[in-house]
Design a protein around this motif. Structure first.
Motif, PDB file in Angstrom:
ATOM      1  N   LEU A  30      59.065  30.866  35.774  1.00 30.61           N
ATOM      2  CA  LEU A  30      59.383  31.577  36.854  1.00 30.61           C
ATOM      3  C   LEU A  30      58.325  31.524  37.673  1.00 30.61           C
ATOM      4  CD1 LEU A  30      60.372  35.327  35.049  1.00 30.61           C
ATOM      5  CD2 LEU A  30      61.733  33.454  36.128  1.00 30.61           C
ATOM      6  N   GLN A  40      49.668  42.948  41.208  1.00 36.94           N
ATOM      7  CA  GLN A  40      49.579  43.340  39.500  1.00 36.94           C
ATOM      8  C   GLN A  40      48.170  43.426  39.155  1.00 36.94           C
ATOM      9  OE1 GLN A  40      50.704  41.698  35.231  1.00 36.94           O
ATOM     10  NE2 GLN A  40      52.001  40.756  36.913  1.00 36.94           N
TER      11      GLN A  40
ATOM     12  N   ASP B  13      65.224  27.479  32.278  1.00 30.35           N
ATOM     13  CA  ASP B  13      64.255  27.446  31.466  1.00 30.35           C
ATOM     14  C   ASP B  13      64.141  25.850  30.616  1.00 30.35           C
ATOM     15  OD1 ASP B  13      62.035  27.762  29.773  1.00 30.35           O
ATOM     16  OD2 ASP B  13      62.774  29.564  29.091  1.00 30.35           O
ATOM     17  N   ARG B  32      58.837  20.923  23.970  1.00 35.86           N
ATOM     18  CA  ARG B  32      57.532  21.386  24.699  1.00 35.86           C
ATOM     19  C   ARG B  32      57.536  23.035  24.283  1.00 35.86           C
ATOM     20  NH1 ARG B  32      58.889  20.752  30.609  1.00 35.86           N
ATOM     21  NH2 ARG B  32      57.186  22.403  30.865  1.00 35.86           N
ATOM     22  N   TYR B  33      58.430  23.412  23.641  1.00 34.14           N
ATOM     23  CA  TYR B  33      58.596  24.819  23.413  1.00 34.14           C
ATOM     24  C   TYR B  33      57.895  25.324  21.794  1.00 34.14           C
ATOM     25  CZ  TYR B  33      59.748  30.006  23.074  1.00 34.14           C
ATOM     26  OH  TYR B  33      59.740  31.382  23.166  1.00 34.14           O
ATOM     27  N   SER B  36      55.195  27.937  21.165  1.00 29.02           N
ATOM     28  CA  SER B  36      55.462  29.258  21.183  1.00 29.02           C
ATOM     29  C   SER B  36      56.576  29.523  20.273  1.00 29.02           C
ATOM     30  CB  SER B  36      56.380  29.424  22.715  1.00 29.02           C
ATOM     31  OG  SER B  36      55.371  29.127  23.593  1.00 29.02           O
ATOM     32  N   ASP B 117      59.866  35.942  30.543  1.00 26.87           N
ATOM     33  CA  ASP B 117      60.923  36.550  31.672  1.00 26.87           C
ATOM     34  C   ASP B 117      61.340  37.907  31.191  1.00 26.87           C
ATOM     35  OD1 ASP B 117      62.363  35.723  29.325  1.00 26.87           O
ATOM     36  OD2 ASP B 117      63.020  33.514  30.335  1.00 26.87           O
ATOM     37  N   GLU B 139      56.078  33.721  24.694  1.00 28.91           N
ATOM     38  CA  GLU B 139      55.033  32.722  24.854  1.00 28.91           C
ATOM     39  C   GLU B 139      53.874  33.274  24.051  1.00 28.91           C
ATOM     40  OE1 GLU B 139      54.987  30.965  28.616  1.00 28.91           O
ATOM     41  OE2 GLU B 139      53.932  32.888  29.486  1.00 28.91           O
ATOM     42  N   PRO B 140      52.941  32.424  23.691  1.00 29.36           N
ATOM     43  CA  PRO B 140      51.470  33.230  23.286  1.00 29.36           C
ATOM     44  C   PRO B 140      50.907  33.784  24.352  1.00 29.36           C
ATOM     45  CG  PRO B 140      51.638  31.053  22.420  1.00 29.36           C
ATOM     46  CD  PRO B 140      52.554  31.187  23.404  1.00 29.36           C
ATOM     47  N   VAL B 142      47.778  34.976  26.448  1.00 34.29           N
ATOM     48  CA  VAL B 142      46.586  34.443  26.857  1.00 34.29           C
ATOM     49  C   VAL B 142      45.641  35.656  27.625  1.00 34.29           C
ATOM     50  CG1 VAL B 142      45.006  32.853  27.854  1.00 34.29           C
ATOM     51  CG2 VAL B 142      47.427  32.139  27.102  1.00 34.29           C
ATOM     52  N   PRO B 146      47.995  37.820  33.697  1.00 34.03           N
ATOM     53  CA  PRO B 146      48.800  38.905  34.407  1.00 34.03           C
ATOM     54  C   PRO B 146      50.298  38.482  33.424  1.00 34.03           C
ATOM     55  CG  PRO B 146      48.162  37.785  36.195  1.00 34.03           C
ATOM     56  CD  PRO B 146      47.546  36.984  34.976  1.00 34.03           C
ATOM     57  N   TRP B 147      51.190  39.384  33.713  1.00 32.84           N
ATOM     58  CA  TRP B 147      52.513  39.276  33.205  1.00 32.84           C
ATOM     59  C   TRP B 147      53.465  38.657  34.273  1.00 32.84           C
ATOM     60  CZ3 TRP B 147      56.685  43.651  32.612  1.00 32.84           C
ATOM     61  CH2 TRP B 147      57.776  43.132  31.787  1.00 32.84           C
ATOM     62  N   VAL B 148      53.792  37.500  33.804  1.00 31.68           N
ATOM     63  CA  VAL B 148      54.321  36.432  34.871  1.00 31.68           C
ATOM     64  C   VAL B 148      55.837  37.009  35.411  1.00 31.68           C
ATOM     65  CG1 VAL B 148      55.534  34.949  33.368  1.00 31.68           C
ATOM     66  CG2 VAL B 148      54.576  34.017  35.424  1.00 31.68           C
ATOM     67  N   TYR B 150      56.573  40.228  35.811  1.00 32.40           N
ATOM     68  CA  TYR B 150      56.394  41.725  36.200  1.00 32.40           C
ATOM     69  C   TYR B 150      57.489  41.903  37.554  1.00 32.40           C
ATOM     70  CZ  TYR B 150      54.222  45.512  39.172  1.00 32.40           C
ATOM     71  OH  TYR B 150      54.041  46.529  39.939  1.00 32.40           O
ATOM     72  N   GLN B 152      60.055  40.029  38.296  1.00 32.66           N
ATOM     73  CA  GLN B 152      61.529  39.943  37.798  1.00 32.66           C
ATOM     74  C   GLN B 152      62.029  41.320  37.088  1.00 32.66           C
ATOM     75  OE1 GLN B 152      62.432  37.238  34.624  1.00 32.66           O
ATOM     76  NE2 GLN B 152      64.200  36.499  36.021  1.00 32.66           N
ATOM     77  N   ALA B 225      48.233  28.580  43.442  1.00 38.95           N
ATOM     78  CA  ALA B 225      48.505  30.076  42.882  1.00 38.95           C
ATOM     79  C   ALA B 225      47.347  30.677  42.798  1.00 38.95           C
ATOM     80  CB  ALA B 225      49.197  29.896  41.296  1.00 38.95           C
TER      81      ALA B 225
END
Lengths: 86, 463
Positions: A30, A40, B13, B32-33, B36, B117, B139-140, B142, B146-148, B150, B152, B225
């Motif tokens: 995302l 945030q 995804d 790749r997952y 998790s 998500d 996902e684990p 860390v 932050p909450w990726v 949020y 959404q 980012a």
């Protein structure tokens, strides 16, 4: 309040802008939105502080035995947290 | 044996994707997952969430079934009887879906995982209760990140809920247009000024929206980012704040047209009893595993089909009726009933990428039986749809049809005709039978006592 928060937001954003490296998780598909991400960090500080205060307030209420039946049933996160720590 | 077919809506995804093979739904979990996936199971979160009915259970099957290389696992999720979408939910369904998402996030964090998500499309209703169907959403965690999801969450849940509660319940339909949720700047502009006085809405919608506008050019600065730090306590505070913002929103059913329909019917008590008796009998004859009750109102007759052992979707155009139906269902406890919002004159279309990410109404059929009670006059007279077109459409949805004909003499039809010219020369019992006779043979026809209406059980002709 809004103006102050936004100015704080800008200050924090500028500070972070110098930190180029950001370890994004490999599975993060995302786009969190840059503004949303910066926002945030500020919001979390405010509501996090509120959450801690709420947690301690629940503990104080529990200590004096004034927990009402309804609040126990609802079992909010803050109360559970208070329970874990006490 | 047929080839595996990837599910059209499952591509965003890279962690995995859904596919069907010989009519069974599977999910490939990609290499790749792995980390998790293993964390979800080893942490005990999977069992906890499945045990509490918050996550879809699955069985692991052989990775030889994987249609593409790079499979870590292949799973067969428990089937969901009907896939519904947030723009088909009433206010309380969207609210319960939001709260389920936050509860899952809370539990995940306790076990050092996090939702990557927060899409409303990842929630479905099973026996009337919301649950997460995307097992690859974790996902684990860390520490410090932050909450990726949020933004959404705010777009998919909080913004439409606030608009429905504070402005107009019909604004839930914005989700049909905006497939990734209502843009926060739009929500902020549409919400009443007074919502700025509520901390949750001020923060998560209004300030959140202006922050997005302010930082819209971060990418253009070429700094990558932004680094952001959110402590675990901050994250818990965020979840807690979103929970209370969602809970504080409420919408009272009332004031919409047919919400109190059952208090205002033209059936006498013996007439209503007889109608229920005939519906019960005809559903018994049809023995459907799956039923769509079109124009189901608050679900009185849908429940008769549920009692007969069917999985029923109870559709209605009125948000108040769907809301009442859902609230009633919550009180009754788990049962295979799903109240949903649908304007039959403009049914849910295929939307999203290539028009196939979210299925149309027809794509989600056919079902064994369609029920259309006290509906045909609304379609034919309020919406000017000729009877042959109604018959053709309904015949495309199911091999059997339980339908009520409501003639012009009926007081409800008189009410519809009171304010307009009667241009409906073909709207007669004979015209009805002729139109539906093109597609169906009549198995049963029962005039309802103390009324002018007739209930038919039709079976589609073989073509």
């Amino acid at each position: 309040v809004e103006v102050q928060t936004m100015d704080l937001g800008l200050a924090v954003a500028l500070a972070f802008a110098f930190q180029l490296a950001f370890a994004a998780d490999a599975n993060a598909y995302l786009d969190p939105g840059a503004g949303s991400f910066i926002f945030q960090t500020i919001v979390a500080m405010v509501v996090g502080a509120g959450f801690v205060m709420k947690t301690y307030w629940q503990r104080i209420k529990a200590f004096f035995g004034r927990r009402t039946a309804t609040s126990t049933e609802n079992g909010s996160a803050a109360e559970k947290d208070a329970g874990d720590r006490s | 044996v047929t080839a595996a077919e990837a599910v059209a809506g499952s591509f965003r995804d890279p962690s995995g994707f859904l596919f069907t093979k010989n009519g069974t739904l599977y999910r490939q979990v990609n290499e790749r997952y792995r980390q998790s996936w293993d964390a979800l199971h080893e942490s005990g979160l999977y069992l906890e969430l499945v045990g509490d009915g918050l996550l879809i259970p699955h069985a692991e099957v052989s990775t030889e079934l994987a249609p593409r290389p790079g499979a870590h696992r292949v799973i067969r999720p428990e089937p969901i009887h009907f896939i519904s979408y947030p723009y088909e939910w009433c206010f309380s369904q969207l609210q319960d879906a939001a709260l389920a998402t936050l509860r899952i996030q809370e539990r995940a964090l306790e076990r050092n995982l996090i939702l990557k998500d927060a899409s409303a499309y990842n929630i479905q209703f099973r026996d009337g209760r919301p649950l997460l169907i995307d097992t690859l959403s974790f996902e684990p965690y860390v520490e410090g990140t932050p909450w990726v999801a949020y933004r959404q969450f705010c777009q998919h849940f909080l913004a439409p809920l606030a608009l429905m509660a504070c402005r107009d319940v019909r604004l839930g339909q914005l989700l049909r247009v905006y497939i990734d949720g209502v843009p926060l700047d739009l929500a902020s502009r549409l919400l009443p000024l007074r919502t700025r006085l509520r901390f949750g809405l001020l923060t998560h919608i209004h300030l959140h929206a202006s922050s997005q506008t302010r930082h819209a050019d971060v990418g253009a600065r070429g700094t990558g980012a932004p680094a952001a730090h959110v402590s675990r306590t901050g994250l818990r505070g965020l979840i807690d704040s979103l929970q209370s913002s969602v809970r504080k929103l409420s919408w009272q059913a009332g004031g919409t047209e047919w919400g109190d329909y059952y208090d205002d019917t033209n059936y006498s008590a013996p007439g209503a009893d007889h109608k229920a008796e005939v519906v019960r009998k005809l559903v018994g004859l049809a023995t459907p595993a799956t039923v769509w009750d079109l124009g189901g109102n608050t679900g009185v007759f849908s429940r008769l089909a549920v009692e007969a052992g069917s999985h029923v979707v109870s559709w209605d155009v009125d948000p108040a009726a769907v809301e009442k139906n859902y609230r009633h269902l919550r009180e009754e406890g788990p049962r295979p009933l799903l109240p949903l919002l649908l304007d039959l004159t403009n049914p849910s279309a295929g939307i999203g990428w290539a028009n196939e990410e979210r299925m149309s109404l027809a794509d989600r059929g056919p079902v064994d039986l369609v029920m259309a009670l006290a509906l045909v006059h609304h379609l034919a007279i309020s919406n000017n749809v000729p009877l042959p077109r109604i018959a053709a459409f309904l015949a495309s949805l199911s091999p059997q049809l339980l339908i009520e004909f409501v003639p012009k003499q009926d007081s409800q039809v008189q009410r519809l005709l009171a304010t307009r010219a009667d241009i409906f020369d073909d709207y007669t019992q004979a015209g009805f039978e002729a139109a539906f006779g093109q597609h169906y043979e009549t198995l049963e026809a029962h005039p309802i006592r103390e009324s002018v209406r007739t209930l038919y059980l039709f079976r589609r002709k073989r073509t």
